[in-house]
Design an enzyme around this catalytic site. Structure first.
Site, PDB file in Angstrom:
ATOM      1  N   HIS A  34      23.861  35.431  38.456  1.00 30.17           N
ATOM      2  CA  HIS A  34      24.783  34.535  39.532  1.00 30.17           C
ATOM      3  C   HIS A  34      23.949  33.266  40.276  1.00 30.17           C
ATOM      4  O   HIS A  34      24.336  32.305  39.358  1.00 30.17           O
ATOM      5  CB  HIS A  34      25.363  34.668  41.112  1.00 30.17           C
ATOM      6  CG  HIS A  34      25.526  34.203  41.826  1.00 30.17           C
ATOM      7  ND1 HIS A  34      27.230  33.960  42.459  1.00 30.17           N
ATOM      8  CD2 HIS A  34      24.982  33.305  43.401  1.00 30.17           C
ATOM      9  CE1 HIS A  34      27.202  33.535  43.081  1.00 30.17           C
ATOM     10  NE2 HIS A  34      26.282  33.000  43.614  1.00 30.17           N
ATOM     11  N   GLU A  35      22.755  33.789  40.104  1.00 30.51           N
ATOM     12  CA  GLU A  35      21.433  32.515  40.258  1.00 30.51           C
ATOM     13  C   GLU A  35      21.137  31.834  39.181  1.00 30.51           C
ATOM     14  O   GLU A  35      21.105  30.728  39.325  1.00 30.51           O
ATOM     15  CB  GLU A  35      21.028  33.485  40.900  1.00 30.51           C
ATOM     16  CG  GLU A  35      20.291  33.676  42.100  1.00 30.51           C
ATOM     17  CD  GLU A  35      21.301  33.032  43.128  1.00 30.51           C
ATOM     18  OE1 GLU A  35      20.863  31.929  43.035  1.00 30.51           O
ATOM     19  OE2 GLU A  35      21.863  34.017  43.993  1.00 30.51           O
ATOM     20  N   HIS A  49      23.885  29.212  38.632  1.00 30.41           N
ATOM     21  CA  HIS A  49      23.220  27.943  39.614  1.00 30.41           C
ATOM     22  C   HIS A  49      22.083  27.012  38.934  1.00 30.41           C
ATOM     23  O   HIS A  49      22.703  25.669  39.011  1.00 30.41           O
ATOM     24  CB  HIS A  49      23.231  28.713  40.651  1.00 30.41           C
ATOM     25  CG  HIS A  49      23.630  28.832  41.937  1.00 30.41           C
ATOM     26  ND1 HIS A  49      25.171  28.866  42.434  1.00 30.41           N
ATOM     27  CD2 HIS A  49      23.989  30.130  43.086  1.00 30.41           C
ATOM     28  CE1 HIS A  49      25.846  28.672  43.134  1.00 30.41           C
ATOM     29  NE2 HIS A  49      25.424  30.090  43.475  1.00 30.41           N
ATOM     30  N   HIS A 104      29.573  27.430  43.031  1.00 35.72           N
ATOM     31  CA  HIS A 104      30.631  28.833  43.935  1.00 35.72           C
ATOM     32  C   HIS A 104      31.835  28.461  42.975  1.00 35.72           C
ATOM     33  O   HIS A 104      31.831  27.480  43.693  1.00 35.72           O
ATOM     34  CB  HIS A 104      30.566  29.568  45.408  1.00 35.72           C
ATOM     35  CG  HIS A 104      28.929  29.868  45.464  1.00 35.72           C
ATOM     36  ND1 HIS A 104      28.429  29.190  46.438  1.00 35.72           N
ATOM     37  CD2 HIS A 104      28.574  30.604  44.660  1.00 35.72           C
ATOM     38  CE1 HIS A 104      27.044  29.447  46.712  1.00 35.72           C
ATOM     39  NE2 HIS A 104      27.036  30.442  46.058  1.00 35.72           N
ATOM     40  N   CYS A 105      32.391  30.220  43.418  1.00 38.16           N
ATOM     41  CA  CYS A 105      33.832  29.819  42.243  1.00 38.16           C
ATOM     42  C   CYS A 105      34.781  30.399  44.077  1.00 38.16           C
ATOM     43  O   CYS A 105      33.724  32.044  44.122  1.00 38.16           O
ATOM     44  CB  CYS A 105      34.069  30.723  41.009  1.00 38.16           C
ATOM     45  SG  CYS A 105      35.563  31.240  40.156  1.00 38.16           S
ATOM     46  N   CYS A 153      34.909  36.569  39.813  1.00 35.50           N
ATOM     47  CA  CYS A 153      33.496  35.630  39.138  1.00 35.50           C
ATOM     48  C   CYS A 153      32.424  35.974  39.965  1.00 35.50           C
ATOM     49  O   CYS A 153      32.193  36.119  40.515  1.00 35.50           O
ATOM     50  CB  CYS A 153      34.294  34.157  39.348  1.00 35.50           C
ATOM     51  SG  CYS A 153      33.424  33.096  38.455  1.00 35.50           S
ATOM     52  N   CYS A 174      34.717  33.638  35.104  1.00 35.07           N
ATOM     53  CA  CYS A 174      36.106  34.122  35.253  1.00 35.07           C
ATOM     54  C   CYS A 174      36.512  32.430  33.342  1.00 35.07           C
ATOM     55  O   CYS A 174      35.165  32.231  33.539  1.00 35.07           O
ATOM     56  CB  CYS A 174      36.829  33.483  35.972  1.00 35.07           C
ATOM     57  SG  CYS A 174      36.060  31.725  36.551  1.00 35.07           S
ATOM     58  N   CYS A 216      35.526  29.369  34.545  1.00 36.61           N
ATOM     59  CA  CYS A 216      34.004  29.041  34.361  1.00 36.61           C
ATOM     60  C   CYS A 216      32.929  29.011  33.128  1.00 36.61           C
ATOM     61  O   CYS A 216      32.316  28.516  32.720  1.00 36.61           O
ATOM     62  CB  CYS A 216      33.287  29.962  35.256  1.00 36.61           C
ATOM     63  SG  CYS A 216      33.666  28.882  36.908  1.00 36.61           S
TER      64      CYS A 216
END
Length: 159
Positions: free
Chosen positions: A117-118, A121, A127-128, A133, A152, A155
């Protein structure tokens, strides 16, 4: 290439390396261990300021074209939020994840999800809205448990 730095006392590089290679298709290198300056601790909150940790590492680390991933085991926050699992600074290509609130039987999966996640970015993802996701914003560890460790389809197509 992702340069991985761990807070002294942590030894999670093999897991981080595997996650980054498998999901983000990036090579990693263990670039070292670091100590967090004590003045970054906020005694009123009993937490550390996440952006200040990133600032410390960016200022003290050697800068190159690689992304920087920082792993800590302390409670972190950003202004306006009670706590965060991590923080990214895409401009400085740096991501930070804390293991502090990820403990439990799903620790490895939680760490993988927050790492992706990080770093997502750092690679330009926002953010989704899709709860499954990996780029969905986790308000709680339960949110992290419910999402997948991968992107997802929408993305993933932008990766």
């Amino acid at each position: 290439m992702v340069n991985v730095y761990q807070q002294k006392g942590l030894d999670l590089y093999p897991s981080i390396d595997s996650t980054i290679r498998e999901i983000l298709k990036q090579k990693t290198i263990l670039s070292g261990y670091f100590e967090i300056d004590r003045h970054l601790y906020n005694p009123l909150r009993q937490q550390y300021n996440a952006m200040s940790i990133i600032d410390q590492m960016v200022e003290s680390g050697e800068r190159n074209s690689n992304q920087m991933f920082l792993l800590v085991d302390i409670d972190i926050y950003v202004q306006g939020v009670n706590y965060v699992f991590g923080l990214a600074d895409p401009v400085r290509r740096t991501a930070l994840v804390s293991t502090y609130r990820l403990a439990g039987e799903n620790f490895d999966a939680r760490l993988a999800k927050e790492t992706v996640h990080e770093l997502g970015h750092v690679f330009g993802f926002q953010h989704c809205p899709v709860p499954e996701c990996v780029m969905f914003f986790s308000h709680t560890v339960t949110d992290t448990d419910h999402k997948l460790s991968d992107f997802c389809p929408n993305c993933r197509s932008r990766l």
